[in-house]
Write an enzyme that holds these catalytic residues in place. Structure first.
Site, PDB file in Angstrom:
ATOM      1  N   THR A 116       0.779  -1.100  -0.097  1.00  0.00           N
ATOM      2  CA  THR A 116       0.123   0.120  -0.108  1.00  0.00           C
ATOM      3  C   THR A 116       0.954   1.226  -0.113  1.00  0.00           C
ATOM      4  OG1 THR A 116      -1.849   1.365   1.245  1.00  0.00           O
ATOM      5  CG2 THR A 116      -0.215   0.120   2.432  1.00  0.00           C
ATOM      6  N   HIS A 158       2.673 -11.573  14.395  1.00  0.00           N
ATOM      7  CA  HIS A 158       3.650 -12.043  15.288  1.00  0.00           C
ATOM      8  C   HIS A 158       3.601 -13.368  15.702  1.00  0.00           C
ATOM      9  CE1 HIS A 158       7.192 -11.872  17.415  1.00  0.00           C
ATOM     10  NE2 HIS A 158       6.982 -10.987  18.196  1.00  0.00           N
TER      11      HIS A 158
END
Length: 401
Positions: free
Chosen positions: A320, A372
């Site tokens: 993006t 994560h």
């Protein structure tokens, strides 16, 4: 004889839609293939056309209604039946039987008081685009056809804004969120609730890429018919980094890690209803020119409202670029179920230290958000450093690509 107008199959994982606009009103004659109603899904808009010629006998689902695949939207009396005094007249020669116009073009035509059926289409398959309508509306009056302008559609029945007066001189406006905006809101919240999302940052010296673009832009455009932008460089750099750190090209399904050995790169593009993310399929096999051409084609589809569900399906990693809107730094949100997204930003000249000397260089901040649960901090940082190194050394980028 009458037939039902039903919600068609909407594509992969899409089962609901909202009635955005009826393009015909009860009693209107319609030709085969002529658009009757526009539906809004969480991904794209689509028009439902008449399977046979006839008269729109009944509207069962008003504007703003939520509908599901297979649900009846209305009823069509076939040509020659008793609902109308006569079968629908054949459209004039200048009127295309299927009235091909994008939803954006149709809206612009209504606002400009232009009969969209009279506008020559330059889009794919002769489709009328927003630019076509704007160009047509800008012609001198004597150049425009003299056919009467079609009346606008009936006013919305359920989705109109409600203005509520509060205190003297103050008011508020309530507008129902579009299905796409509702879905964007839901998916963004889900992404933050379901993923252990972290973001790591770095900065990249854009001097080398900008030098290549400056030296090669004319010959590149002459050869390929497209400008050489930054996205092709970053797409290639991301793919090389994904090959080095494959966890960023994976997703979590239950208690399994699904690693993709192909590279379908999503490219976020701003639209009126929010960002959409069309996908470059097998981007690792594409040339710089093919990447730039595909992104330009996607941007045109966004502007014309002609993106398809297949354009948006899947994707293994997303890029993006908030820099096109002036963003200096941001934290991009994951495009679930992907586990990584790269955020590009505005290029600014800043003082940096190079070989012990303070120099001015065109710098860009990069942000990598990652899940994560699957990606450790060390490999996330190394992934972003790899992207940085390849952008700052385009020769290495070309060799790895």
């Amino acid at each position: 004889m009458a037939i039902n107008i039903v919600v068609p199959s909407l594509g992969e994982s899409v089962v609901e839609a909202t009635v955005a606009e009826w393009l015909k009103k009860e009693g209107d004659a319609v030709a085969v293939g002529e658009a009757l109603v526009r539906l809004e899904t969480d991904k794209v808009d689509l028009e439902v056309g008449a399977e046979q010629a006839g008269v729109l006998a009944q509207i069962a689902q008003p504007q703003g209604a939520d509908v599901q695949v297979g649900q009846v939207l209305g009823m069509l009396n076939l040509a020659g039946e008793s609902r109308a005094a006569a079968a629908p007249a054949a459209p004039p020669a200048a009127l295309r039987a299927d009235d091909k116009a994008t939803p954006v073009a149709r809206r612009v035509a209504q606002e400009a008081g232009v009969d969209v059926s009279r506008v020559p289409g330059t889009g794919p398959g002769g489709r009328v685009t927003k630019a076509d309508v704007q160009g047509f509306a800008g012609q001198p009056k004597e150049e425009q056809p003299t056919a009467p302008v079609m009346p606008p559609p009936p006013p919305p029945t359920t989705a109109a804004p409600t203005v509520v007066s509060a205190d003297a001189g103050r008011s508020v406006e309530r507008v129902r969120m579009s299905r796409r905006r509702q879905t964007i809101a839901r998916r963004l919240v889900e992404a933050q609730h379901t993923a252990a999302m972290l973001t790591t940052f770095n900065e990249v010296d854009m001097s080398a890429v900008m030098d290549i673009r400056s030296r090669r832009k004319e010959s590149f455009k002459e050869q390929h018919g497209i400008g050489l932008g930054f996205m092709s460089f970053f797409t290639k750099a991301v793919i090389a980094a994904l090959k080095a750190f494959p966890r960023l090209n994976a997703e979590i399904e239950g208690d399994e890690i699904v690693t993709k050995h192909y590279y379908d790169i999503g490219v976020a593009i701003g639209a009126a209803e929010g960002l959409v993310v069309p996908v470059l399929r097998d981007a690792d096999r594409m040339t710089f020119a093919q990447i730039e051409q595909a992104i330009k084609a996607f941007a045109q589809k966004v502007d014309q409202g002609t993106l398809t569900l297949d354009d948006l399906r899947g994707g293994t990693f997303t890029i993006t670029n908030g820099g096109v809107f002036g963003s200096l730094l941001s934290t991009p949100i994951l495009n679930a179920p992907q586990v990584g997204i790269l955020g590009m930003h505005k290029i600014e000249s800043r003082p940096v230290v190079v070989n012990g000397q303070i120099v001015i260089r065109p710098m860009m901040y990069l942000a990598l958000s990652y899940d994560h649960r699957l990606v450790d901090g060390r490999e996330a940082v190394q992934f972003l450093v790899k992207v940085k190194q390849l952008i700052e050394d385009p020769e290495a980028l070309l060799l790895e690509a």
